[in-house]
Motif scaffolding. Structure first.
Motif, mmCIF file in Angstrom:
data_model
loop_
_atom_site.group_PDB
_atom_site.id
_atom_site.type_symbol
_atom_site.label_atom_id
_atom_site.label_comp_id
_atom_site.label_asym_id
_atom_site.label_seq_id
_atom_site.Cartn_x
_atom_site.Cartn_y
_atom_site.Cartn_z
ATOM 1 N N ILE A 80 0.858 -1.194 0.000
ATOM 2 C CA ILE A 80 0.000 0.000 0.000
ATOM 3 C C ILE A 80 0.888 1.236 0.000
ATOM 4 C CG2 ILE A 80 -1.832 1.217 1.242
ATOM 5 C CD1 ILE A 80 -2.436 -1.472 2.638
ATOM 6 N N ARG A 91 -6.259 6.592 4.760
ATOM 7 C CA ARG A 91 -7.676 6.507 4.398
ATOM 8 C C ARG A 91 -8.117 5.072 4.144
ATOM 9 N NH1 ARG A 91 -9.042 8.743 -0.309
ATOM 10 N NH2 ARG A 91 -6.968 8.541 -1.226
ATOM 11 N N LEU A 92 -7.273 4.118 4.557
ATOM 12 C CA LEU A 92 -7.512 2.724 4.190
ATOM 13 C C LEU A 92 -8.775 2.170 4.849
ATOM 14 C CD1 LEU A 92 -6.158 0.505 2.503
ATOM 15 C CD2 LEU A 92 -5.025 -0.281 4.580
ATOM 16 N N GLU A 101 0.589 7.357 1.027
ATOM 17 C CA GLU A 101 -0.502 8.329 1.014
ATOM 18 C C GLU A 101 -1.881 7.680 1.148
ATOM 19 O OE1 GLU A 101 0.847 7.680 -3.330
ATOM 20 O OE2 GLU A 101 1.765 7.915 -1.347
ATOM 21 N N ASP A 102 -1.968 6.348 0.914
ATOM 22 C CA ASP A 102 -3.258 5.664 1.031
ATOM 23 C C ASP A 102 -3.483 5.054 2.414
ATOM 24 O OD1 ASP A 102 -4.116 6.163 -1.585
ATOM 25 O OD2 ASP A 102 -2.933 4.486 -2.373
ATOM 26 N N HIS A 148 -13.571 3.303 0.374
ATOM 27 C CA HIS A 148 -12.250 3.668 -0.137
ATOM 28 C C HIS A 148 -11.603 2.451 -0.783
ATOM 29 C CE1 HIS A 148 -8.376 5.570 -0.548
ATOM 30 N NE2 HIS A 148 -7.819 4.533 0.061
ATOM 31 N N LEU A 179 -8.130 1.140 -3.250
ATOM 32 C CA LEU A 179 -6.796 1.516 -3.734
ATOM 33 C C LEU A 179 -6.816 1.749 -5.226
ATOM 34 C CD1 LEU A 179 -4.556 -0.916 -1.664
ATOM 35 C CD2 LEU A 179 -5.193 1.430 -1.151
#
Length: 625
Positions: free
Chosen positions: A561, A568-569, A564-565, A574, A576
């Motif tokens: 991952i 908000r995972l 930056e993700d 949400h 990817l």
């Protein structure tokens, strides 16, 4: 024993009597012894008389000459002392005076005249008393009488009024001169000029009174919140402190470049009257931002026509300035009385103006704040009403959503379960044999139905979580059996992708008190995601006990991952991958559901990942909920 002191004439008389008596007693006996006959005795008696005269004259001369020498020396010493005293008195920095027993002045030195402004001939006798300030004469007499009665020095502070009208404060003292018989023979005294000290004390006293008055004015104006009443209070206090007939406040309107008469004590014009800044003393104060004093307004060249009938005399004005902004002018004036405003008056008026400017601005700000608060309260009330309506609408919408979800849950699950069931029957050949293509197509139908059913379940779960309607049940169960069941359920997916699925369960892992179905749901979500995002390598599940926690992790060798993700995972919906070309299916609800379920179960979940290196999801459950 101390012999009594006798005068010169007494000493001469006593010595002459003693010598005469001894001469008479002894000389006759001596002559009687020496004389042979009467003739010789007669001659010797004559010589004896002349000898007595010569000897007694010599004795008297010797005594008188010695006494005169002593007296001359004493007189010379006295004259020298008087000359020295006179010299000291002439150069003394203090005033020196002498007086007779009745208090009449007999001598004053030059410094005394310089201090009092009285020439010596005017000061002698009772002349000096006429120059003493009338308010101090009675006290001075009492002090003098008390000193005379007690025969002690007197001390007193009093004032002399000089011929030019100025006043001299002096510190005077007078000491009585007492003779051997105890009678007062006169007085000697001094006066010291303490005018500067008294002026300083008076200035300090006045400043203290001014500061005390300013404090009271500040306290009173600070407590005043109504602007018109505040302005009236300022004018009243200004007139009181400066002992003026009238006090006035003008407020400056910068937009119109005008002055408004805002408050006054006895001003002849009505409140609210306006004047151009280009006219009058007040306008000059505003334009120049400086204090102005007019000693007699009646003779001033720029007198206002509307004030011709007012007997204005002395006028003093200062600007009202707050943080470099001029907001008006403060004025005091005399009506019908002559007066000259001093620099001290102007300074006091400026201090008042400084306080007044701050108080006026504060009152204005309070008024603006009150207006804003009223407007804000009205807007809040209106918004509250709107929000109440919106809340009712939202509650209705939520109720409709709940009804809709309940209805859709039933309406969607029923046909989907039928599709899954019938496709299973067909695939088993219970309705007849199928060729390879038919089996393939039916398998796709069944997989799609199962996928759609899982999506519906996720949407329903997240809706219940957000509505606070999802409940968990706690009961003991074997964690090992739940892990093995979840691994068996996802094994076909791993085998299909050629991945190694490995589980490691520590020996101490046993029963745990929690919601079995929800824990299994979390395991299935994490294992499914790990397999979904891993193309080669494998997935590893580990479970162990860490203190009072059960620590379970799912790691994979997938794509990982991006940093930056990570933040908000666990947000709902949400994903990817976004867009129509994404390779992996899903709603993005799985991890959000896991996080909320962990919160309900009293645990927590977190992730560690590096892009291109795989991910590790770990959740911890309390052993005893």
């Amino acid at each position: 024993m101390k012999l009594p002191r006798i005068s010169t004439d007494q000493r001469v008389a006593l010595l002459y009597a003693a010598f005469g008596g001894l001469w008479i007693a002894l000389s006759d006996r001596i002559l009687a012894t020496l004389a042979r006959d009467v003739a010789a005795l007669t001659i010797m008696q004559t010589y004896k008389g002349w000898a007595f005269v010569v000897i007694s004259a010599a004795l008297i001369y010797s005594l008188l000459r010695r006494d005169l020498a002593l007296r001359n020396r004493a007189e010379n010493t006295l004259r020298a002392s008087e000359r020295a005293y006179q010299t000291l008195a002439n150069i003394s920095p203090v005033g020196i005076f002498r007086a007779d027993p009745d208090g009449a002045t007999t001598y004053v030195n030059p410094m005394w005249s310089e201090i009092t402004g009285l020439l010596q001939d005017k000061a002698l006798g009772d002349g000096w008393l006429a120059a003493v300030h009338p308010d101090d004469q009675e006290k001075l007499r009492r002090d003098w009488q008390e000193s005379t009665a007690q025969q002690k020095p007197s001390f007193s502070d009093y004032r002399f009024v000089r011929s030019d009208g100025t006043m001299a404060w002096v510190m005077g003292q007078a000491t009585p001169e007492i003779a051997a018989d105890g009678q007062i023979t006169g007085y000697v005294g001094t006066i010291t000029d303490i005018t500067e000290r008294k002026q300083h004390e008076e200035a300090v006293r006045r400043r203290a009174e001014e500061f005390a008055a300013l404090y009271e004015v500040g306290r009173e104006t600070t407590a005043q919140t109504d602007l018109p009443r505040l302005l009236e209070t300022i004018t009243q206090q200004s007139a009181r402190l400066l002992k003026a007939s009238d006090a006035t406040i003008y407020l400056y309107d910068a937009a119109k470049d005008e002055l408004e008469l805002a408050a006054a004590n006895v001003y002849a014009l009505p409140r609210g009257s306006r004047f151009p800044v280009s006219q009058g003393i007040s306008g000059a104060v505003i334009r120049e931002r400086q204090a102005k004093i007019v000693d007699d307004y009646r003779t001033w060249s720029s007198r206002r026509p509307e004030l011709q009938h007012v007997d204005l005399r002395a006028v003093a004005l200062v600007p009202l300035i707050h943080r470099e902004e001029i907001i008006g002018a403060l004025a005091v004036a005399e009506i019908g009385n002559d007066r000259k405003y001093t620099a001290a008056d102007t300074r006091l008026l400026e201090l008042l103006a400084s306080q007044a400017a701050s108080a006026i601005q504060n009152a204005r700000l309070r008024a603006e704040l009150e207006t804003y608060n009223r407007e804000l309260e009205a807007r809040v009330a209106q918004r509250t009403e709107e929000l109440s309506d919106a809340l009712l609408q939202a509650q209705d919408a939520d109720r409709l959503k709940s009804v809709f979800l309940a209805t859709m849950s039933h309406e969607l699950r029923t046909p989907l379960n039928s599709i899954i069931g019938f496709s299973g029957i067909l695939l088993q050949g219970l309705a007849g044999p199928l060729n390879a293509e038919q089996s393939k197509q039916l398998g796709m139908v069944r997989d799609s139905a199962r996928h759609l059913l899982a999506l519906i379940n996720d949407v329903l779960d997240i809706s219940k979580i957000e509505a606070g309607q999802l409940r968990v049940e706690r009961a003991p169960f074997a964690m090992r059996s739940v892990i093995e069941s979840a691994v068996r359920a996802v094994s076909p997916l791993a085998q299909k992708k050629g991945l190694v699925l490995h589980q490691v369960i520590a020996a101490e892992v046993g029963d745990i008190s929690s919601d079995r179905r929800r824990v299994e749901q979390i395991l299935l979500n994490l294992l499914s995601n790990a397999i979904k995002f891993t193309e080669q390598g494998g997935v590893r599940l580990e479970c162990r006990v860490q203190g009072k926690w059960l620590d379970t992790s799912v790691s994979d060798s997938g794509m990982g991952i991006r940093p930056e993700d990570l933040g908000r995972l666990f947000e709902p919906f949400h994903q990817l991958e976004t867009g129509l070309n994404r390779r992996h299916e899903g709603t993005g609800l799985g991890l959000a559901i896991c996080k909320n379920l962990m919160r309900l179960l009293g645990g927590e979940i977190h992730v560690e990942s590096e892009w291109g290196e795989g991910s590790v999801f770990t959740f911890m459950l309390p052993l005893d909920a």
